[in-house]
Design a protein around this motif. Structure first.
Motif, PDB file in Angstrom:
ATOM      1  N   GLY A 160       0.779  -1.227   0.000  1.00 46.51           N
ATOM      2  CA  GLY A 160       0.000   0.000   0.000  1.00 46.51           C
ATOM      3  C   GLY A 160       0.812   1.280   0.000  1.00 46.51           C
ATOM      4  O   GLY A 160       0.240   2.363  -0.084  1.00 46.51           O
ATOM      5  N   ASP A 161       2.130   1.195   0.095  1.00 43.20           N
ATOM      6  CA  ASP A 161       2.979   2.390   0.109  1.00 43.20           C
ATOM      7  C   ASP A 161       3.653   2.587  -1.241  1.00 43.20           C
ATOM      8  O   ASP A 161       3.897   1.629  -1.978  1.00 43.20           O
ATOM      9  N   GLU A 162       3.973   3.826  -1.556  1.00 44.92           N
ATOM     10  CA  GLU A 162       4.837   4.107  -2.696  1.00 44.92           C
ATOM     11  C   GLU A 162       6.216   3.538  -2.369  1.00 44.92           C
ATOM     12  O   GLU A 162       6.595   3.436  -1.204  1.00 44.92           O
ATOM     13  N   SER A 163       6.969   3.168  -3.390  1.00 46.76           N
ATOM     14  CA  SER A 163       8.287   2.578  -3.140  1.00 46.76           C
ATOM     15  C   SER A 163       9.407   3.556  -3.458  1.00 46.76           C
ATOM     16  O   SER A 163      10.380   3.218  -4.125  1.00 46.76           O
ATOM     17  N   ASP A 164       9.276   4.809  -2.959  1.00 42.96           N
ATOM     18  CA  ASP A 164      10.379   5.760  -3.077  1.00 42.96           C
ATOM     19  C   ASP A 164      11.571   5.209  -2.310  1.00 42.96           C
ATOM     20  O   ASP A 164      11.418   4.640  -1.227  1.00 42.96           O
ATOM     21  N   ARG A 165      12.761   5.387  -2.873  1.00 41.72           N
ATOM     22  CA  ARG A 165      13.968   4.871  -2.243  1.00 41.72           C
ATOM     23  C   ARG A 165      15.111   5.872  -2.393  1.00 41.72           C
ATOM     24  O   ARG A 165      15.153   6.647  -3.342  1.00 41.72           O
ATOM     25  N   LEU A 166      16.026   5.830  -1.444  1.00 40.74           N
ATOM     26  CA  LEU A 166      17.304   6.516  -1.592  1.00 40.74           C
ATOM     27  C   LEU A 166      18.299   5.496  -2.116  1.00 40.74           C
ATOM     28  O   LEU A 166      18.359   4.372  -1.614  1.00 40.74           O
ATOM     29  N   MET A 167      19.056   5.872  -3.127  1.00 45.36           N
ATOM     30  CA  MET A 167      20.165   5.060  -3.621  1.00 45.36           C
ATOM     31  C   MET A 167      21.403   5.572  -2.901  1.00 45.36           C
ATOM     32  O   MET A 167      21.628   6.785  -2.809  1.00 45.36           O
ATOM     33  N   VAL A 168      22.183   4.648  -2.354  1.00 47.03           N
ATOM     34  CA  VAL A 168      23.414   5.023  -1.682  1.00 47.03           C
ATOM     35  C   VAL A 168      24.588   4.260  -2.279  1.00 47.03           C
ATOM     36  O   VAL A 168      24.419   3.197  -2.886  1.00 47.03           O
ATOM     37  N   SER A 169      25.769   4.831  -2.097  1.00 47.94           N
ATOM     38  CA  SER A 169      26.997   4.156  -2.517  1.00 47.94           C
ATOM     39  C   SER A 169      27.977   4.190  -1.354  1.00 47.94           C
ATOM     40  O   SER A 169      28.018   5.136  -0.571  1.00 47.94           O
TER      41      SER A 169
END
Length: 185
Positions: A149-158
């Motif tokens: 039920g949530d949007e799947s916004d993500r932070l990409m990290v390195s």
């Protein structure tokens, strides 16, 4: 705690069972054939075991490129609920770092939900990864118990493996403070 690279169907079935517990899903998080292909083609599939040889954490990732260099993209890492917050996650990241370094890989990348404060703290402060991108609805609709039920916004990290551990933010330009819920889950 010990670590092993995993590839047999029996081991990978255990990995999937662990992931299902972590994400509250009745469906596999990663299918056995995909995990076997990743392991067989040189990717990372590993498990963390307690002193009783019980699988308590697992992770898998595949080879990619970051900043024009070879990288390990750590796609899924999970630790059993009963042993979270005991250092298992940090030990898995350290195992990934050693695994990658032995193969001449200089970067590890991954994504995480920016609204889960404990994950943000772990990834940015404990591990020392750097944010490289904000990915809007990266995975589309997800149907596991944590993300449903949530949007799947993500932070990409390195994580630059040769860099010294992050002590404080290296550069104040572009730094923003964003309030997030104490427990989005």
């Amino acid at each position: 705690m010990t670590f092993r690279n995993l590839s047999s169907p029996r081991e990978l079935t255990a990995v999937n069972a662990l992931f299902q517990q972590v994400w509250g899903s009745s469906e596999p998080i990663a299918h056995i054939d995909l995990l076997r292909a990743i392991a067989h083609s040189g990717g990372y599939v590993a498990g963390a075991f307690d002193v009783e040889r019980r699988l308590i954490g697992a992770s898998f990732g595949f080879l990619g490129r970051h900043a024009g260099e070879l990288s390990l993209h750590s796609h899924v890492t999970g630790v059993l609920p009963g042993v979270q917050h005991t250092g298992v996650g940090r030990a898995i990241k350290e195992h990934q770092r050693v695994w990658a370094a032995e193969r001449g890989i200089e970067w590890i990348t991954w994504t995480f939900d920016p609204l889960v404060a404990r994950n943000a703290h772990f990834n940015l402060r404990t591990v020392g990864a750097r944010i490289t991108d904000y990915l809007v609805n990266q995975y589309g609709p997800m149907d596991d118990g944590v993300n449903r039920g949530d949007e799947s916004d993500r932070l990409m990290v390195s994580w630059a493996l040769a860099a010294p551990p992050l002590q404080t933010p290296a550069d104040d330009r572009g730094v923003a403070t964003v309030e997030i819920p104490a427990d989005i889950e």
